[in-house]
Design an enzyme around this catalytic site. Structure first.
Site, PDB file in Angstrom:
ATOM      1  N   VAL A 103      27.691  79.927   1.081  1.00 25.72           N
ATOM      2  CA  VAL A 103      28.414  78.520   0.418  1.00 25.72           C
ATOM      3  C   VAL A 103      30.068  78.173   1.680  1.00 25.72           C
ATOM      4  CG1 VAL A 103      29.725  76.936  -1.095  1.00 25.72           C
ATOM      5  CG2 VAL A 103      27.708  77.533  -1.285  1.00 25.72           C
TER       6      VAL A 103
ATOM      7  N   ASP B  52      41.342  49.258  38.098  1.00 22.28           N
ATOM      8  CA  ASP B  52      40.951  47.865  38.725  1.00 22.28           C
ATOM      9  C   ASP B  52      43.005  47.805  38.918  1.00 22.28           C
ATOM     10  OD1 ASP B  52      38.770  47.773  39.108  1.00 22.28           O
ATOM     11  OD2 ASP B  52      39.213  46.377  37.252  1.00 22.28           O
TER      12      ASP B  52
ATOM     13  N   GLU C 215      47.794  28.494  44.607  1.00 24.86           N
ATOM     14  CA  GLU C 215      48.851  27.274  44.331  1.00 24.86           C
ATOM     15  C   GLU C 215      48.665  27.269  43.439  1.00 24.86           C
ATOM     16  OE1 GLU C 215      45.361  24.445  45.243  1.00 24.86           O
ATOM     17  OE2 GLU C 215      45.136  25.069  47.364  1.00 24.86           O
TER      18      GLU C 215
ATOM     19  N   THR D 252      40.305  49.186  44.359  1.00 30.21           N
ATOM     20  CA  THR D 252      40.452  47.438  43.588  1.00 30.21           C
ATOM     21  C   THR D 252      39.786  46.707  45.347  1.00 30.21           C
ATOM     22  OG1 THR D 252      42.610  45.374  44.055  1.00 30.21           O
ATOM     23  CG2 THR D 252      42.757  47.520  46.032  1.00 30.21           C
TER      24      THR D 252
ATOM     25  N   ARG E  31      39.489  46.867  48.980  1.00 30.88           N
ATOM     26  CA  ARG E  31      38.157  46.053  49.817  1.00 30.88           C
ATOM     27  C   ARG E  31      36.299  46.726  49.249  1.00 30.88           C
ATOM     28  NH1 ARG E  31      39.773  41.905  50.494  1.00 30.88           N
ATOM     29  NH2 ARG E  31      40.598  41.260  52.490  1.00 30.88           N
TER      30      ARG E  31
ATOM     31  N   ASP F 270      35.862  45.148  35.130  1.00 34.71           N
ATOM     32  CA  ASP F 270      35.820  43.575  34.058  1.00 34.71           C
ATOM     33  C   ASP F 270      34.671  42.451  34.498  1.00 34.71           C
ATOM     34  OD1 ASP F 270      36.334  42.916  36.333  1.00 34.71           O
ATOM     35  OD2 ASP F 270      38.899  41.791  35.935  1.00 34.71           O
TER      36      ASP F 270
ATOM     37  N   ASN G  99      37.448  76.457  -1.438  1.00 41.98           N
ATOM     38  CA  ASN G  99      36.202  75.805  -0.417  1.00 41.98           C
ATOM     39  C   ASN G  99      36.759  74.571   0.121  1.00 41.98           C
ATOM     40  OD1 ASN G  99      34.081  76.431   1.535  1.00 41.98           O
ATOM     41  ND2 ASN G  99      32.745  75.373  -0.169  1.00 41.98           N
TER      42      ASN G  99
END
Length: 1103
Positions: free
Chosen positions: A369, A416, A487, A646, A695, A720, A816
Site C-alpha cells: 500500500v 498564422d 476599403e 502565412t 504564400r 482558423d 500515505n
C-alpha cells in the site's frame, strides 16, 4: 470549356468517400418522394467535390438544376408546396425526406457514467482497486477474527477504504472535468446556430434561420455573408468569394455561370467578399462540404501523451519493486516466526500461529500500500484540472486535457499571421496626400484638417463613394466595417477624421461603377459634380504603380493641379517602394473630370483610366497585437522556435516577421511553392533555419508538421480555417481561433484561443511546463517517502525482537495520505513562475526523473532512515525517557511525529527541482494551496497525537518533545541544500542530468550561430565588393599606362588616323606589362589572404 472544367479530370476530391454518407443516409427515404425530383442527392454532391462543371452541364446547367429541384428561380420555394402523393404533415417534408435538413446529426452524447468509466480505464487505478479490496478483506478479518478482535476501535477496514476512496476521487475528478469541458465547448459552438439568411419564398425576400434552409431554396447573397450550404450560382453582379477556409485557395474566386467561364459552385464555409447574387441550394447538412468535414472530425480519437506513457511505465516499475519488497518481507518474517516457534520450549497453538501469520500478511500488504503510487494519477489529475481552470481565465479553452501537459514540452510553434500575430484590422498608418505627409495614425484628424478644401472634397469622395464596403453588424453583432479589408481601412480612416461616409454616398449617387478586378487591380466610380451640369468626376483607386501609370497631373499642397513631371513621378515611386519595404500595403487615389459626351463614350467594361490626376498614396498595415514581440522573445528564451506560416506575399511576411522578432539575422524565408518543390531531404536541410513561409497552403502546414515530427519535435500549430483541420489534428497540440476560427477548426483542435492572441499560446506554454514540473515535484516527494517507509518498515520488522514495524499500519495510512492526496494538492497547485521560461523544453523521450531528482530522493531517504533508526535505538537516551512501557510509547509517538515533520519540510524542499534553484521559499507567500495544506497537516497531526491514542497508537507529547520533533523535521532543509550543492555525477551513474542533452531539447542551429554565419557572409560580400573596386582601379591604371606608353612610342612618327585616335593606342607597353601585373598581383595576393581567412572561418562554423 471553363478553367474549372478543364481541371476537373485531374483534381481529386478534398473529402475522400464523401458521397457514401449521402447514399447511406438516403437508403430509407420514400422512393415516391425521391422520384419526384429530377436529381438525386448523390448527383448534386458529386459535382461539388471535386468541382466538375461537366456534371453540372449534364444536369442541364443552373436552369436544369432548378427544374430538377422543382423551383422557380424568380419565385423561390412555395411554403405550401405539395410533392408526391403523401400528405405532408409539415412544410417541405417530402423535400427534407429526400435531401435532408440543414442540421448535422447530434454527436454521440457522452454521459457522465461513460466519462467515469473512461477515467477508470487506467492500469494504475485498476491495480489500486485490487489492492484496496485485498487490504479491506484482510483488515476486516483482522478486526473480526484476528489480533484486533478485542480492540475497542476497529480500524482494520480503514486502509482498504482509504485507497478505494482515493481511486474514486481520481475518477470523479477526471470525469467532472471532462464533462464541464464538453459543456463549455458546446456553449462556444452554440452561437453558430443563431444567424439568419435571406431566401426567396413565394416571390418574397424573407429571413430564416440557417437550420430552415432546404435544397432548392433560392439564397440571396450579400457582402460579408458566410455561406451555410452548398449551391450553384444563378445570377448576380461582381460576386467574389473567399473559399480559403474550405479549399485552401488563397486567391478570391469570381463566381459566375459556366457561360461566363467562371466558377459556378459556391461551397459552404465560403465568405462573400464583394458583389451580390442568387444561388440555388443543392446540398445541406451532412451532405454539404462543411457538413462532411464536421462528420469526419468526429471520428478522431485522442492519443496517449508522452507524460502519460512515462507515468504508466514508472507506476508499473514502482509497483514491481513494492511487490518484491512485500514478498521479501513476507518470506523473511514468516521464516523468522516459524524459526522462533520451533526454538520455543512449547509450540504455540495453531490459532495463535494463524493470527500471527495474518498479521505478517497485513504487514506485507501495508508495504504494498505504501509502495503503490496511488497518489500519482491524483497528482496528474489535480495539476491538469487546476491548470485548465486557470488557462480558461487566460483565454485558453482546453478541449483535450492531455494537450495541456503536451504543450509544456512544445519545441516549435507554427503560427498564422493575420489575427494571431496581428490585429486582423487593416489600418492606414502612413500617407502622402497632395504632397502632405501623414506620419502617424494618431495625427489623422489634424492631418485631414490641414488639407486644402478641394483636396478634402476629392479625398473624401474617393474613399466613400468609390467603395463597396459598408458599416453594419458583424458575426458577433458588433458594429464594424464589412467588405474588402483595404476599403474598410479607408472608411475607418475617414471615421477617425470625423467624417460620415453615408452622407457622402447619399449626396453623390454613382452613374457608373467599375468594380475592383483582381486582373486590373483597380476600381473606378463616376459621379455627377454637384452644381455643375454635365460635369462628372471619375474616382479611381487601386494598385499604386498602375494608378500612377495612368496619371499625367497631380494635386500639390495648395490644392492646385499641375503637370506630373518626371522627378515628381520618381519621388512617388520611391515612396511606394519605401512603404512596401516597411510592410505597408500601398493604395493610390486619383481622379479626373469629364463632360457628358465623354461619359457617353465610356465603355461599360473598361473604366476611363487615362489622363488622371494623382491625389495621394496611403500605406495600410495590419498592426501587430500589443505584446506580441515580447511573447515571441519569451518563446525564444524558453528554447521554443516560432515559425510564421502565412498566405501573404514574401515581402510583407518578412517585414511582419522581422517586426515581431520571428525573422532574425541568418534566418530563412521562403514561399509555399518553393517548399513544395523540395524533396523531403531538402526540406529537412532547410528546416533548422526556416523561420517564415509565405504564400502557403494548408498542405504546406501539414507537410511542415510531418517533417518537424520526423525530427522528434513537439509541434504546436495554429489554424482558423476548415482546410487547416488536418494539420491541427496531426500536430501534437492544435490551436484554433475562438473568434475567427471555423467550427471545423475548433472541432479538430486541442486548445481554443478565445481571444485569437499569440500571447495566449505563451500562457499555455507556461501552464504546460507548470504541469510537468508539478508532476515531477510530486514524484520526487512521493518516491522519497516510499523508499523511506518501505526500508524503515522492512528493517524495523525484521530486526526488532517482536517483529513489529516502527510505524503501525494506521500510522502508515496517515503518512500515505500525506504523501498522496495532500501532497498532490500542495505540489500540484503552484502556478508557473517567471523562471519557467528560462530553460529549454524537455526532450520528447527524456527520463521522467533526472539525476538531480534521484540525488535528492536517495539523499533525503538515507537521511530519514538514519534519523529514524537512530531514534528507535537511542531515542530513550536522546530524549531522556524512562525504559518503561510508557517511555517506549512516548518514543514511538515521537518517531511517528518526527517522520511526519520530515515529510512536511521535505515538501518545501520539493517545491524546486531544478539544479540551480536553491531558494525553496521563492514565491511561497503566493502559493496559498501549499500553505493551507501544510497548516491542515500540522493541525491534524496535533489532533492525532493528542487525541488519537487508540486508533493511531500514540500518547500526548509535551511542548519540549514537540519542539524536538519539529527540529528534527527542519533538518530536511539544510540537508536538501547540502545535497543540491553536490557536483553533477550523472555521467558516472548513467543517469540524465537536468542540463544534459538527453533532457533538454536544443535547436540544431541556434540564433547566435545563424547571426554569426550571416555576419561571415556579410564580411565575404564586403571583401568581394572592395576587391572588385580595387581590381577596377588597377585595371584603370593599367589602361592609362598603356595609353601613355603607346603615345610615347608612336608620338615621334606621327602615326595617327584621321579621327584623332592613335592607331596603336592598344599596343602593350613593356614597362606596364611588367610593372602593373606585379602591383596587381601584390594587391590580389593580399585580398586573397583576407578571403581565405574568411573562408576558413566560414568552413569552421558551417554545418
Amino acid at each position: 470549356m471553363s478553367p474549372v472544367a478543364g481541371g476537373s479530370s485531374e483534381r481529386t476530391p478534398l473529402l475522400p468517400g464523401g458521397t457514401s454518407a449521402s447514399r447511406n443516409s438516403g437508403a430509407g427515404r420514400s422512393s415516391s418522394n425521391r422520384s419526384a425530383f429530377g436529381a438525386s442527392p448523390e448527383q448534386l454532391t458529386e459535382m461539388l467535390d471535386p468541382k466538375d462543371p461537366e456534371k453540372l452541364l449534364e444536369l442541364g446547367g443552373s436552369d436544369g438544376i432548378c427544374e430538377a429541384l422543382r423551383v422557380d428561380a424568380k419565385v423561390g420555394l412555395r411554403q405550401r408546396e405539395q410533392i408526391g402523393t403523401d400528405h405532408q404533415q409539415e412544410p417541405f417534408q417530402a423535400r427534407r425526406e429526400v435531401f435532408g435538413k440543414n442540421t448535422l446529426p447530434e454527436a454521440r452524447t457522452v454521459t457522465f457514467l461513460q466519462l467515469l468509466r473512461d477515467a477508470y480505464n487506467d492500469r494504475t487505478l485498476i491495480m489500486l482497486t485490487i489492492a484496496s479490496f485485498v487490504s479491506l478483506a484482510v483488515g476486516i478479518y483482522d478486526d473480526v477474527l484476528g489480533s484486533h478482535k478485542d480492540d475497542d476501535v476497529k480500524v482494520g477496514w480503514v486502509e482498504g477504504a482509504a485507497i478505494f476512496l482515493a481511486v474514486l476521487v481520481v475518477c470523479f475528478t477526471n470525469a467532472i472535468n471532462d464533462y464541464q469541458k464538453e459543456r463549455q465547448f458546446q456553449k462556444l459552438n452554440a452561437k453558430k446556430e443563431d444567424r439568419t439568411v435571406k431566401v426567396l419564398r413565394d416571390g418574397n425576400e424573407i429571413e430564416i434561420g440557417v437550420q430552415e434552409i432546404n435544397v432548392g431554396d433560392i439564397l440571396l447573397i450579400e457582402p460579408g455573408d458566410i455561406i451555410p450550404v452548398d449551391g450553384v450560382y444563378l445570377s448576380g453582379h461582381n460576386m467574389t468569394c473567399d473559399e480559403s477556409s474550405a479549399t485552401g485557395e488563397s486567391d478570391a474566386i469570381k463566381k459566375g455561370t459556366t457561360d461566363e467561364n467562371r466558377d459556378p459552385f459556391i461551397l459552404s464555409g465560403a465568405k462573400v467578399l464583394e458583389g451580390v447574387g442568387k444561388m440555388v441550394v443543392v446540398a445541406v447538412g451532412p451532405h454539404s462540404f462543411y457538413g462532411k468535414i464536421m462528420m469526419a472530425m468526429r471520428q478522431g480519437e485522442a492519443s496517449e501523451t508522452p507524460l502519460q506513457r512515462k507515468l504508466d511505465v514508472l507506476a508499473e516499475q514502482i509497483a514491481k519493486y513494492g511487490m518484491s519488497a512485500a514478498l521479501l518481507l513476507l518470506i523473511t518474517l514468516t521464516i523468522k516466526y516459524l524459526v522462533k516457534c520451533a526454538l520455543a520450549p512449547e509450540f504455540p497453538p495453531y490459532s495463535i500461529m494463524f493470527s500471527q501469520l495474518v498479521s505478517i500478511v497485513i504487514e506485507a500488504i501495508t508495504v504494498v500500500v505504501v509502495a503503490v503510487p496511488e497518489g500519482l494519477p491524483m497528482a496528474v489529475t489535480i495539476a491538469l484540472a487546476y491548470a485548465t481552470t486557470k488557462m480558461l481565465k487566460d483565454g485558453n479553452l482546453v478541449r483535450q486535457l492531455a494537450a495541456c501537459e503536451t504543450m509544456g514540452g512544445a519545441t516549435v510553434v507554427c503560427t498564422d499571421k493575420t489575427g494571431t500575430l496581428t490585429q486582423n484590422r487593416m489600418t492606414i498608418v502612413r500617407g502622402l496626400i497632395a504632397a502632405s505627409e501623414l506620419k502617424s495614425r494618431s495625427d489623422a484628424q489634424s492631418f485631414y484638417k490641414s488639407l486644402p478644401k478641394d483636396v478634402q472634397t476629392v479625398f473624401l469622395e474617393g474613399i466613400a463613394v468609390n467603395s463597396t464596403a459598408f458599416e453594419g453588424p458583424d458575426e458577433k453583432g458588433h458594429i464594424d466595417f464589412i467588405g474588402s479589408k483595404s476599403e474598410c481601412a479607408l472608411l475607418g480612416f475617414g471615421k477617425v477624421c470625423g467624417l460620415d461616409y453615408r452622407c457622402v454616398r447619399a449626396d453623390n449617387q454613382p452613374v457608373r461603377v467599375y468594380p475592383f478586378s483582381s486582373e486590373k487591380k483597380t476600381m473606378a466610380t463616376i459621379i455627377p459634380i454637384a452644381g455643375q451640369d454635365s460635369q462628372y468626376r471619375v474616382h479611381a483607386k487601386g494598385a499604386s504603380e498602375i494608378i500612377l501609370g495612368a496619371c499625367t497631373k497631380y494635386m500639390n499642397k495648395d490644392g492646385s493641379i499641375v503637370d506630373l513631371e518626371e522627378h515628381v513621378r520618381n519621388e512617388i515611386l520611391r515612396n511606394i517602394s519605401l512603404f512596401a519595404n516597411n510592410a505597408l500595403r500601398t493604395f493610390a487615389l486619383a481622379f479626373k473630370v469629364i463632360n457628358g459626351a465623354e461619359l457617353e463614350a465610356c465603355s461599360d467594361d473598361e473604366a476611363p483610366l487615362s489622363d488622371l490626376t494623382w491625389v495621394g498614396l496611403v500605406g495600410i498595415q495590419d498592426p501587430l497585437r500589443p505584446g506580441v514581440r515580447q511573447a515571441v522573445e519569451d518563446c525564444h528564451r524558453a528554447g521554443v522556435i516560432v515559425r510564421m506560416i502565412t498566405g501573404d506575399n514574401i515581402e510583407t511576411a518578412r517585414a511582419i516577421a522581422r517586426d515581431a522578432g520571428i525573422l532574425t539575422k541568418g534566418g530563412h524565408a521562403l514561399t509555399g511553392p518553393q517548399w513544395r518543390k523540395m524533396t523531403p531531404d531538402q526540406q529537412h536541410a532547410v528546416l533548422p533555419r526556416l523561420q517564415v513561409m509565405a504564400r502557403s497552403s494548408p498542405m504546406d502546414k501539414q507537410i511542415m508538421v510531418e517533417r518537424l515530427q520526423e525530427r522528434n519535435e513537439v509541434v504546436a500549430m495554429t489554424g482558423d480555417g476548415t482546410n487547416d483541420s488536418p494539420a491541427l489534428k496531426l500536430a501534437d497540440v492544435g490551436f484554433s481561433m475562438g473568434i475567427t476560427g471555423t467550427e471545423v477548426a475548433k472541432e479538430a483542435s486541442d486548445i481554443i484561443l478565445m481571444d485569437d492572441d499569440f500571447k495566449s499560446i505563451v500562457k499555455a506554454l507556461r501552464w504546460g511546463r507548470a504541469v510537468n514540473d508539478s508532476v515531477r515535484k510530486f514524484l520526487q516527494f512521493q518516491l522519497t517517502v516510499n523508499i523511506t517507509a518501505v526500508v524503515l518498515t522492512f528493517a524495523s520488522s525484521v530486526f526488532s525482537a517482536d517483529g513489529q514495524s516502527a510505524l503501525t499500519a494506521v500510522q502508515l495510512l496517515w503518512v500515505n495520505m500525506i504523501m498522496d492526496t495532500l501532497a498532490a494538492l500542495a505540489l500540484a497547485t503552484e502556478g508557473p513562475t517567471d523562471a519557467i521560461l528560462s530553460r529549454p523544453p524537455l526532450q520528447r523521450n527524456s527520463a521522467l526523473i533526472t539525476f538531480e531528482m534521484w540525488r535528492m530522493i536517495m539523499g533525503q531517504a538515507l537521511f530519514q532512515v538514519i534519523i529514524n533508526v537512530l531514534l528507535l535505538n537511542h531515542g530513550l537516551e536522546i530524549f531522556h525517557l524512562q525504559d518503561s512501557a510508557h517511555g517506549l510509547a512516548v518514543l514511538r509517538t515521537m518517531v511517528f511525529n518526527s517522520f511526519v515533520f520530515l515529510q512536511v519540510f521535505n515538501q518545501i524542499n520539493c517545491r524546486r527541482i531544478q539544479p540551480n534553484e536553491f531558494n525553496v521559499f521563492a514565491n511561497l507567500h503566493r502559493d496559498h494551496g501549499f500553505i493551507l495544506v501544510q497548516i491542515f497537516v500540522v493541525a491534524a497531526q496535533w489532533l492525532i497525537v493528542s487525541y488519537g491514542g487508540i486508533a493511531f497508537s500514540t500518547v500526548p507529547l509535551t511542548g519540549v518533545q514537540w519542539v524536538g520533533t519539529l527540529f528534527i523535521g527542519i533538518l530536511s532543509l539544510p540537508v536538501g541544500l547540502l545535497i543540491r550543492s553536490l557536483p553533477d555525477l550523472s555521467a558516472c551513474f548513467g543517469l540524465e542530468g537536468a542540463n544534459s542533452s538527453a533532457q533538454q531539447h536544443r535547436p540544431e542551429v541556434t540564433k547566435a550561430r545563424m547571426r554569426m554565419e550571416a555576419s561571415v557572409k556579410d564580411v565575404q560580400h564586403a571583401v568581394k565588393f572592395f576587391s572588385a573596386i580595387r581590381n577596377s582601379q588597377l585595371a584603370k591604371q593599367n589602361n592609362e599606362q598603356n595609353v601613355s606608353a603607346s603615345d610615347n612610342f608612336l608620338g615621334g612618327n606621327g602615326l595617327h588616323n584621321g579621327n584623332g585616335f592613335s592607331r596603336a593606342s592598344t599596343l602593350p607597353s613593356a614597362d606596364s606589362a611588367t610593372a602593373v601585373p606585379t602591383a596587381a598581383g601584390s594587391a590580389n595576393s593580399s585580398w586573397t589572404r583576407v578571403r581565405k581567412a574568411v573562408e576558413r572561418s566560414n568552413s569552421k562554423n558551417s554545418i
